[in-house]
Every structure is written in C-alpha cells, then in structure tokens.
Design an enzyme around this catalytic site. Structure first.
Site, mmCIF file in Angstrom:
data_model
loop_
_atom_site.group_PDB
_atom_site.id
_atom_site.type_symbol
_atom_site.label_atom_id
_atom_site.label_comp_id
_atom_site.label_asym_id
_atom_site.label_seq_id
_atom_site.Cartn_x
_atom_site.Cartn_y
_atom_site.Cartn_z
ATOM 1 N N ASP A 24 -38.796 -58.487 -99.296
ATOM 2 C CA ASP A 24 -39.566 -58.560 -97.953
ATOM 3 C C ASP A 24 -38.780 -59.581 -97.330
ATOM 4 O O ASP A 24 -37.588 -59.998 -97.533
ATOM 5 C CB ASP A 24 -41.009 -59.019 -98.037
ATOM 6 N N CYS A 81 -39.265 -61.239 -103.588
ATOM 7 C CA CYS A 81 -39.755 -61.698 -102.504
ATOM 8 C C CYS A 81 -40.099 -63.208 -102.430
ATOM 9 O O CYS A 81 -39.307 -63.736 -103.447
ATOM 10 C CB CYS A 81 -41.095 -60.879 -102.304
ATOM 11 N N THR A 83 -42.188 -65.447 -103.966
ATOM 12 C CA THR A 83 -42.734 -65.806 -105.389
ATOM 13 C C THR A 83 -42.054 -64.982 -106.434
ATOM 14 O O THR A 83 -41.961 -65.200 -107.493
ATOM 15 C CB THR A 83 -44.116 -65.815 -105.622
ATOM 16 N N HIS A 114 -35.428 -57.617 -125.017
ATOM 17 C CA HIS A 114 -36.638 -57.087 -125.779
ATOM 18 C C HIS A 114 -37.391 -56.024 -124.856
ATOM 19 O O HIS A 114 -38.359 -55.711 -125.560
ATOM 20 C CB HIS A 114 -37.625 -58.356 -125.816
ATOM 21 N N HIS A 149 -38.224 -53.267 -130.708
ATOM 22 C CA HIS A 149 -38.744 -53.259 -129.444
ATOM 23 C C HIS A 149 -38.954 -51.856 -128.761
ATOM 24 O O HIS A 149 -39.717 -51.711 -127.990
ATOM 25 C CB HIS A 149 -37.902 -53.967 -128.491
HETATM 26 C C1 RB5 Z 1 -44.494 -63.842 -98.120
HETATM 27 O O1 RB5 Z 1 -45.059 -65.150 -97.071
HETATM 28 C C2 RB5 Z 1 -44.915 -64.210 -99.473
HETATM 29 O O2 RB5 Z 1 -46.280 -64.043 -99.472
HETATM 30 C C3 RB5 Z 1 -44.160 -62.991 -100.232
HETATM 31 O O3 RB5 Z 1 -43.013 -63.022 -99.984
HETATM 32 C C4 RB5 Z 1 -44.305 -63.208 -101.631
HETATM 33 O O4 RB5 Z 1 -44.264 -64.344 -102.091
HETATM 34 C C5 RB5 Z 1 -45.714 -62.536 -102.249
HETATM 35 O O5 RB5 Z 1 -45.815 -62.410 -103.274
#
Ligand code: RB5
Length: 160
Positions: A24, A81, A83, A114, A149
């Site tokens: 994203d 993305c 996180t 694994h 595994h």
């Molecule tokens: C975007 O602001 C953020 O929410 C997205 O990149 C991600 O971290 C979502 O899981």
C-alpha cells in the site's frame, strides 16, 4: 527479460518466474527500493502496485499478487504495508499462500526453513531499507528444510 543465469546465492529464485511484489502507500517507497535491488541483480519482478505514496487500500493489491503466486505464474512474493499485518492477513486468505511477517533475518530464515513461506511480508514503517534488503536476501537464499516440516505445512491450508 529474466536472465537464465541467476545469482547463485538466491536459492529459491526460479529462472522462469518473476518475484511478485505488492504494497500500500506505506510500503510504496520500500517496494520501489526492493524492485530496484532485485532488478539490479538480474531478478525479474512483477509489481502489483500501489504506484505512489497516495493513500490506498492494501487488499486491492494483495489479492492480485496472491493470485499470481497461487497460479504458479510468479514465485515467490514480497509484500509490505505499514505494519505488515493488514497485507499479510489479506494474502493469507488465499489457501495457496503462506505469507510470513518478518522483521529480522532470523525470522525470514525460519519462515523459509520451517514454514516454506512463499511470501515475505515486511513492516515498512518499522524497519529501514538496509535491514529490509538483508531480510530479502535471507528469505530468497534459504531453502525449505523439508523433513518433519512437510507434514505440518501440508496441514495449513483449509480443506475445500
Ligand atoms: C496504513 O496507514 C496502514 O494502516 C497500513 O499500511 C497497514 O499498517 C495496515 O495493516
């Protein structure tokens, strides 16, 4: 064009397939850096977007990326993305996908050895580019251990 001869230490790269990437807006710059890094090493890439840092929704890019890997057209995948969680959750809705969120090289090594992970997921807002590229290197150069595994990995997908 993908060269037939690839860097020997990129063990899991297949000469007839490209690496699929998606992100994203939060992962856009890191994705661009990884694509440049791979292309400079002669590794072909398929970029499923997004194409700028403008706010967008990660599932719009994760689903087509997952489908390219599931169909066998591309292998492996690299996704990111902010996180890493949202895009990993989306990718893992696909039964043929084993997407692993990794923020250290050791996690990437274990995800391959694994879990036979076929998508590396990076938390773009929590790692720097140098660390991300080291994690990419480890992921791409670690074979699946197999053995005990195999049975576990075979039990991951939901039976249709
Ligand atoms: C975007 O602001 C953020 O929410 C997205 O990149 C991600 O971290 C979502 O899981």
């Amino acid at each position: 064009m993908i060269p037939t001869s690839i860097n020997a230490d990129m063990t899991i790269i297949q000469p007839d397939k490209k690496v699929a990437l998606c992100s994203d807006h939060a992962g856009y710059e890191l994705k661009a850096a990884i694509i440049a890094y791979l292309n400079n090493r002669g590794i072909g890439t398929d970029d499923f977007g997004t194409e700028s840092s403008e706010s967008c929704d990660y599932p719009d890019f994760a689903h087509p990326c997952a489908q390219a890997i599931e169909s066998g057209r591309d292998y492996p995948g690299i996704a990111m993305c902010g996180t890493g969680n949202g895009i990993a959750m989306t990718l893992n809705k696909h039964q043929g996908i084993r997407a692993a969120l990794c923020w250290t090289t050791e996690l990437a090594r274990l995800a391959r050895a694994h879990n036979d992970a076929n998508v590396l997921v990076l938390p773009a807002r929590f790692i720097d580019t140098e660390s991300a590229l080291a994690i990419v290197d480890t992921f791409l150069s670690t074979p699946f251990d197999g053995g005990r595994h195999i049975r576990r990995v075979e039990k991951i997908a939901v039976k249709q």
